[in-house]
Motif scaffolding. Structure first.
Motif, PDB file in Angstrom:
ATOM      1  N   LYS B 335       0.860  -1.185   0.000  1.00 36.47           N
ATOM      2  CA  LYS B 335       0.000   0.000   0.000  1.00 36.47           C
ATOM      3  C   LYS B 335       0.891   1.228   0.000  1.00 36.47           C
ATOM      4  CE  LYS B 335      -3.803  -1.983   2.594  1.00 36.47           C
ATOM      5  NZ  LYS B 335      -4.420  -2.084   3.901  1.00 36.47           N
ATOM      6  N   PHE B 336       0.425   2.281  -0.646  1.00 41.00           N
ATOM      7  CA  PHE B 336       1.195   3.523  -0.665  1.00 41.00           C
ATOM      8  C   PHE B 336       1.068   4.207   0.688  1.00 41.00           C
ATOM      9  CE2 PHE B 336      -0.244   2.992  -5.099  1.00 41.00           C
ATOM     10  CZ  PHE B 336       0.993   2.913  -5.715  1.00 41.00           C
ATOM     11  N   ASP B 337       2.194   4.675   1.241  1.00 37.86           N
ATOM     12  CA  ASP B 337       2.062   5.471   2.466  1.00 37.86           C
ATOM     13  C   ASP B 337       1.650   6.898   2.074  1.00 37.86           C
ATOM     14  OD1 ASP B 337       4.309   6.854   1.667  1.00 37.86           O
ATOM     15  OD2 ASP B 337       5.639   6.051   3.198  1.00 37.86           O
ATOM     16  N   THR B 338       1.391   7.728   3.090  1.00 39.63           N
ATOM     17  CA  THR B 338       0.838   9.063   2.803  1.00 39.63           C
ATOM     18  C   THR B 338       1.766   9.891   1.914  1.00 39.63           C
ATOM     19  OG1 THR B 338      -0.264   8.989   4.907  1.00 39.63           O
ATOM     20  CG2 THR B 338      -0.108  11.141   3.885  1.00 39.63           C
ATOM     21  N   ALA B 339       3.076   9.827   2.216  1.00 41.20           N
ATOM     22  CA  ALA B 339       4.019  10.629   1.415  1.00 41.20           C
ATOM     23  C   ALA B 339       4.014  10.146  -0.040  1.00 41.20           C
ATOM     24  CB  ALA B 339       5.413  10.521   2.004  1.00 41.20           C
ATOM     25  N   ALA B 340       3.883   8.837  -0.223  1.00 38.47           N
ATOM     26  CA  ALA B 340       3.844   8.293  -1.586  1.00 38.47           C
ATOM     27  C   ALA B 340       2.589   8.786  -2.307  1.00 38.47           C
ATOM     28  CB  ALA B 340       3.867   6.772  -1.541  1.00 38.47           C
ATOM     29  N   LYS B 341       1.485   8.837  -1.569  1.00 37.97           N
ATOM     30  CA  LYS B 341       0.231   9.310  -2.188  1.00 37.97           C
ATOM     31  C   LYS B 341       0.338  10.777  -2.577  1.00 37.97           C
ATOM     32  CE  LYS B 341      -3.020   6.226   0.047  1.00 37.97           C
ATOM     33  NZ  LYS B 341      -2.611   5.955   1.421  1.00 37.97           N
ATOM     34  N   VAL B 342       0.966  11.550  -1.694  1.00 34.37           N
ATOM     35  CA  VAL B 342       1.141  12.981  -2.011  1.00 34.37           C
ATOM     36  C   VAL B 342       2.006  13.110  -3.268  1.00 34.37           C
ATOM     37  CG1 VAL B 342       2.146  15.156  -1.195  1.00 34.37           C
ATOM     38  CG2 VAL B 342       0.793  13.733   0.368  1.00 34.37           C
ATOM     39  N   TYR B 343       3.051  12.274  -3.349  1.00 37.84           N
ATOM     40  CA  TYR B 343       3.937  12.290  -4.511  1.00 37.84           C
ATOM     41  C   TYR B 343       3.157  11.962  -5.791  1.00 37.84           C
ATOM     42  CZ  TYR B 343       7.781  10.928  -7.595  1.00 37.84           C
ATOM     43  OH  TYR B 343       8.638  10.819  -8.647  1.00 37.84           O
ATOM     44  N   LEU B 344       2.330  10.913  -5.711  1.00 41.05           N
ATOM     45  CA  LEU B 344       1.529  10.525  -6.878  1.00 41.05           C
ATOM     46  C   LEU B 344       0.573  11.654  -7.262  1.00 41.05           C
ATOM     47  CD1 LEU B 344       0.623   6.888  -5.780  1.00 41.05           C
ATOM     48  CD2 LEU B 344       2.027   7.483  -7.752  1.00 41.05           C
ATOM     49  N   HIS B 345       0.026  12.282  -6.240  1.00 46.69           N
ATOM     50  CA  HIS B 345      -0.948  13.354  -6.438  1.00 46.69           C
ATOM     51  C   HIS B 345      -0.315  14.560  -7.129  1.00 46.69           C
ATOM     52  CE1 HIS B 345      -3.660  16.624  -5.207  1.00 46.69           C
ATOM     53  NE2 HIS B 345      -4.589  15.707  -5.107  1.00 46.69           N
ATOM     54  N   GLU B 346       0.935  14.847  -6.753  1.00 48.18           N
ATOM     55  CA  GLU B 346       1.536  16.098  -7.210  1.00 48.18           C
ATOM     56  C   GLU B 346       2.368  15.969  -8.479  1.00 48.18           C
ATOM     57  OE1 GLU B 346       3.636  17.254  -3.734  1.00 48.18           O
ATOM     58  OE2 GLU B 346       1.829  17.991  -2.728  1.00 48.18           O
ATOM     59  N   ARG B 347       2.733  14.752  -8.840  1.00 49.98           N
ATOM     60  CA  ARG B 347       3.628  14.560  -9.988  1.00 49.98           C
ATOM     61  C   ARG B 347       2.984  15.025 -11.298  1.00 49.98           C
ATOM     62  NH1 ARG B 347       8.022  12.117 -11.873  1.00 49.98           N
ATOM     63  NH2 ARG B 347       7.485  10.955 -13.745  1.00 49.98           N
ATOM     64  N   ASP B 348       3.851  15.462 -12.203  1.00 52.88           N
ATOM     65  CA  ASP B 348       3.362  15.923 -13.496  1.00 52.88           C
ATOM     66  C   ASP B 348       3.319  14.713 -14.440  1.00 52.88           C
ATOM     67  OD1 ASP B 348       2.654  17.366 -15.638  1.00 52.88           O
ATOM     68  OD2 ASP B 348       4.642  18.191 -16.042  1.00 52.88           O
ATOM     69  N   TRP B 349       2.135  14.172 -14.683  1.00 53.24           N
ATOM     70  CA  TRP B 349       2.003  12.925 -15.458  1.00 53.24           C
ATOM     71  C   TRP B 349       1.838  13.265 -16.933  1.00 53.24           C
ATOM     72  CZ3 TRP B 349       3.135   8.658 -12.854  1.00 53.24           C
ATOM     73  CH2 TRP B 349       2.995   8.673 -11.474  1.00 53.24           C
ATOM     74  N   LYS B 350       2.981  13.507 -17.574  1.00 56.67           N
ATOM     75  CA  LYS B 350       2.911  13.920 -18.988  1.00 56.67           C
ATOM     76  C   LYS B 350       2.395  12.791 -19.870  1.00 56.67           C
ATOM     77  CE  LYS B 350       6.248  17.603 -18.948  1.00 56.67           C
ATOM     78  NZ  LYS B 350       7.657  17.826 -18.761  1.00 56.67           N
ATOM     79  N   GLU B 351       2.702  11.547 -19.472  1.00 58.50           N
ATOM     80  CA  GLU B 351       2.272  10.394 -20.287  1.00 58.50           C
ATOM     81  C   GLU B 351       1.040   9.727 -19.702  1.00 58.50           C
ATOM     82  OE1 GLU B 351       3.833   9.308 -23.196  1.00 58.50           O
ATOM     83  OE2 GLU B 351       5.034  11.119 -23.085  1.00 58.50           O
ATOM     84  N   ASN B 352       0.348  10.457 -18.844  1.00 64.87           N
ATOM     85  CA  ASN B 352      -0.951  10.044 -18.329  1.00 64.87           C
ATOM     86  C   ASN B 352      -0.991   8.637 -17.709  1.00 64.87           C
ATOM     87  OD1 ASN B 352      -2.789  12.284 -18.672  1.00 64.87           O
ATOM     88  ND2 ASN B 352      -2.029  12.215 -20.763  1.00 64.87           N
TER      89      ASN B 352
END
Lengths: 227, 442
Positions: B335-352
């Motif tokens: 499972k993703f921890d909170t910091a990992a979720k924040v990272y996923l949330h904030e990353r710039d997903w250019k390739e969607n």
């Protein structure tokens, strides 16, 4: 009884506490004084300037050139120059002339009598350089105004008065002098005197005014504070 | 969007001043002078911050704060007052007041504190939302989007993904053509899966037609097979439709009119075109011509890119992780921890979504426990980026090394099984070719 601020003895020499030269965007260019928060002051002064401009706009007086206030022995001045804004905070101030800037050098001996509110109203009504004036008490909130020519200016006077009160509470809550305020615009001058129980007298006068007329205006304002 | 501030002060002059100061600082201000009215307004409007006085008729500021915190515990509050004793200040801090401003008032500090409190509150809300999502809402892979139909492409936590799901559903009974527009990296197969899932009857077949397979023979085979399987309607899906060659487009026209090689096709056929951009933009850039432009029609739906549906990303990532873990038999599923979720949330997903999928799959392959941390994700991104940068000559060499023997054998066959010519062509010793060929013969 003196008509002038008694927090400082008249014989005292005004003492500079802070002097800052700002750019028109309120970035400090030079600072004199101890522990000066030039950023915080810049925000305060820009607010004072903006609100003052709003006052002038309400009465169609053009651009603000300078803002002066003094009470409790201290003065607060903001003077706009072509490429800078000068701010001064001075202690041991007891009369308008201590602020310089062409204010007349009246002493208490020049005004031995203290007119009543009714007499103040009469003097101001008779003074041709006074465009309009009004009084406000804390309980009423609205201004009781006196004008030579009424019409749309009545509403404008209320607007200018409302903004003037914002300047008053801003300086008061920031603990800067706020009892007497003078705003010089291109096309007129706004004066406001306030009492300790939040009663106010506000008047607008012509830019070109004789020393005698100015004397009457100041006499009335200072008397209002004591009335 | 301007942040919303409620100002409560019974002193009209000070209230006007605060209103002016905050309005000037680009906040949207509602000012009230009566605490009871302010509480009513607070219940109806979403505010980002409240500024209140302490001394007022009716309720004190402290009591007012207690009341509004009953409705929204996390609302940031600033108190501006002339005088407060130490006990009151202590109580206010205990009640969760984020700023107490006494005279002298410093406008700059007041505005600075306001910005900081709103930012803190927003970050905290985001974290809370992310942590909440970790607490089992997706454990069984059922998204909590409350839509009255199954939808798996996005969790629909964001308004744009929810809107997309609804629009796709509303277009489920399209008659002839549907255009699905998605930026680079859009997971079209997943979206088409959802579209297929909307079908109430099981007699419609969805067939993906990749560009290389799009020829008359291939199409006829696909259709024949579907008809034999009992399909009453066929939906042909064309990914990268703007890249179709003109002869392929002509085939699609012929199929739609049951002409040419398709005279024997009698099944109803629908067409889904997956495009990377708006059809008008592609037309303007000359990437699609008049014929295909006219043929594609106007039923279209746009897939939101991940950057527009950030609240969906951590949930989607976990769902992808579960899918991949089940497919590979990985246990436990990290499972993703909170910091990992924040990272996923904030990353710039250019390739969607495809980039997200790659990251999830790679991270899973490197996972060593029940928790996936931000650090692990960052390392995975770094490693993937190294792999990507080794593309070009180095990447080609690596891939060629993997298929070295097959390539050698192919060249050997093409050159008439002449080992010497093969060795010369490849710039290797004949003995090497000999060894490879022998290996294949065995």
């Amino acid at each position: 009884m003196s008509l002038f601020d008694k927090a400082a003895p008249i014989s005292a020499q005004p003492a500079l506490l802070t002097a800052i030269k700002f750019s028109p965007q309120y970035s400090a260019i030079s600072v004199e004084g101890k522990d000066v928060d030039s950023i915080g002051l810049g925000v305060l002064l820009s607010t004072v300037e903006r609100l003052s401009e709003n006052c002038g706009e309400s009465m169609a007086l053009g651009k603000l050139n300078a803002f002066y206030s003094f009470s409790h022995g201290r003065s607060f001045t903001l003077e706009k120059h072509e490429d800078s804004i000068a701010f001064k905070h001075i202690a041991d101030v007891s009369r308008w002339s201590d602020l310089g800037a062409g204010f007349p050098n009246y002493t208490q001996e020049d005004f031995p009598d203290i007119p009543t509110r009714q007499e103040i109203t009469q003097f101001l009504n008779e003074e041709s350089n006074v465009v309009c004036f009004g009084f406000r008490s804390l309980s009423s909130q609205d201004w009781e105004y006196h004008m030579k020519s009424l019409g749309e200016k009545a509403q404008r006077f209320q607007s200018a008065g409302m903004v003037a009160m914002q300047i008053h509470v801003l300086l008061k809550s920031s603990q800067y002098p706020h009892g007497r305020m003078c705003l010089r615009f291109d096309n007129g001058v706004q004066w406001i005197w306030s009492t300790h129980d939040d009663r106010h007298c506000m008047l607008f006068v012509d830019t070109e005014i004789s020393q005698a007329s100015l004397g009457t205006v100041i006499h009335c304002g200072e008397s209002f504070v004591l009335s | 969007m301007a942040k919303n501030i409620l100002i409560l002060d019974d002193d009209a002059d000070f209230n006007n001043l605060l209103t002016d100061i905050f309005t000037q600082a680009d906040y949207k201000v509602t000012s009230e002078r009566d605490p009871e009215t302010a509480i009513e307004v607070f219940q109806k409007v979403h505010f980002d911050l409240v500024v209140t006085d302490q001394k007022m008729p009716g309720l004190t500021g402290e009591e007012f704060i207690r009341e509004i915190k009953r409705f929204r515990k996390d609302i940031p509050v600033i108190m501006v007052s002339g005088y407060l004793d130490n006990d009151t200040i202590r109580n206010l801090i205990r009640e969760g007041v984020g700023g107490v401003f006494l005279k002298p008032l410093n406008v700059f500090s007041l505005l600075k504190r306001t910005t900081a409190l709103i930012e803190e509150s927003e970050t905290s809300q985001k974290r809370q939302a992310l942590v909440g999502e970790a607490e089992g809402t997706i454990e069984n892979l059922t998204y909590q989007h409350q839509l009255p139909f199954n939808f798996r492409s996005f969790p629909c936590k964001s308004p744009k993904s929810l809107e997309f799901a609804k629009k796709l559903y509303s277009l489920r009974n399209f008659k002839a053509n549907l255009i699905i527009i998605g930026e680079q990296g859009t997971d079209f197969p997943s979206i088409v899966d959802d579209l297929r899932g909307f079908e109430s009857s099981g007699d419609t077949v969805f067939l993906f037609v990749e560009s290389p397979k799009l020829n008359a023979e291939g199409l006829n085979q696909l259709i024949d097979q579907s008809e034999r399987d009992g399909a009453k309607r066929i939906t042909l899906v064309f990914p990268h439709a703007q890249a179709l060659r003109s002869e392929q487009k002509k085939l699609i026209f012929q199929l739609s009119k049951q002409e040419g090689p398709f005279v024997n096709v009698h099944t109803t056929i629908r067409y889904v075109f997956c495009l990377s951009d708006d059809i008008d933009a592609l037309y303007d850039r000359g990437e699609i011509d008049d014929d295909i432009y006219m043929f594609m029609g106007t039923s279209e739906v746009k897939v939101p890119p991940l950057r527009d549906i950030r609240d969906d990303i951590p949930i989607l990532a976990y769902a992808l992780m579960v899918d991949e873990a089940k497919a590979k038999g990985v246990t436990p599923i990290p499972k993703f921890d909170t910091a990992a979720k924040v990272y996923l949330h904030e990353r710039d997903w250019k390739e969607n979504v495809l980039e997200l999928k790659q990251l999830v799959n790679y991270s899973l392959s490197q996972a060593d426990g029940e928790i996936m941390t931000r650090k692990q994700l960052e390392i995975a991104v770094e490693n993937q980026s190294k792999l990507a940068s080794s593309d070009g000559v180095e990447g080609f060499k690596l891939r060629m090394e993997e298929f070295r023997d097959e390539y050698t054998q192919a060249v050997h066959l093409l050159l008439g099984q002449d080992k010497v010519k093969t060795a010369q062509q490849l710039g290797v010793e004949p003995v090497f070719v000999e060894g490879v060929v022998r290996g294949f013969q065995q």
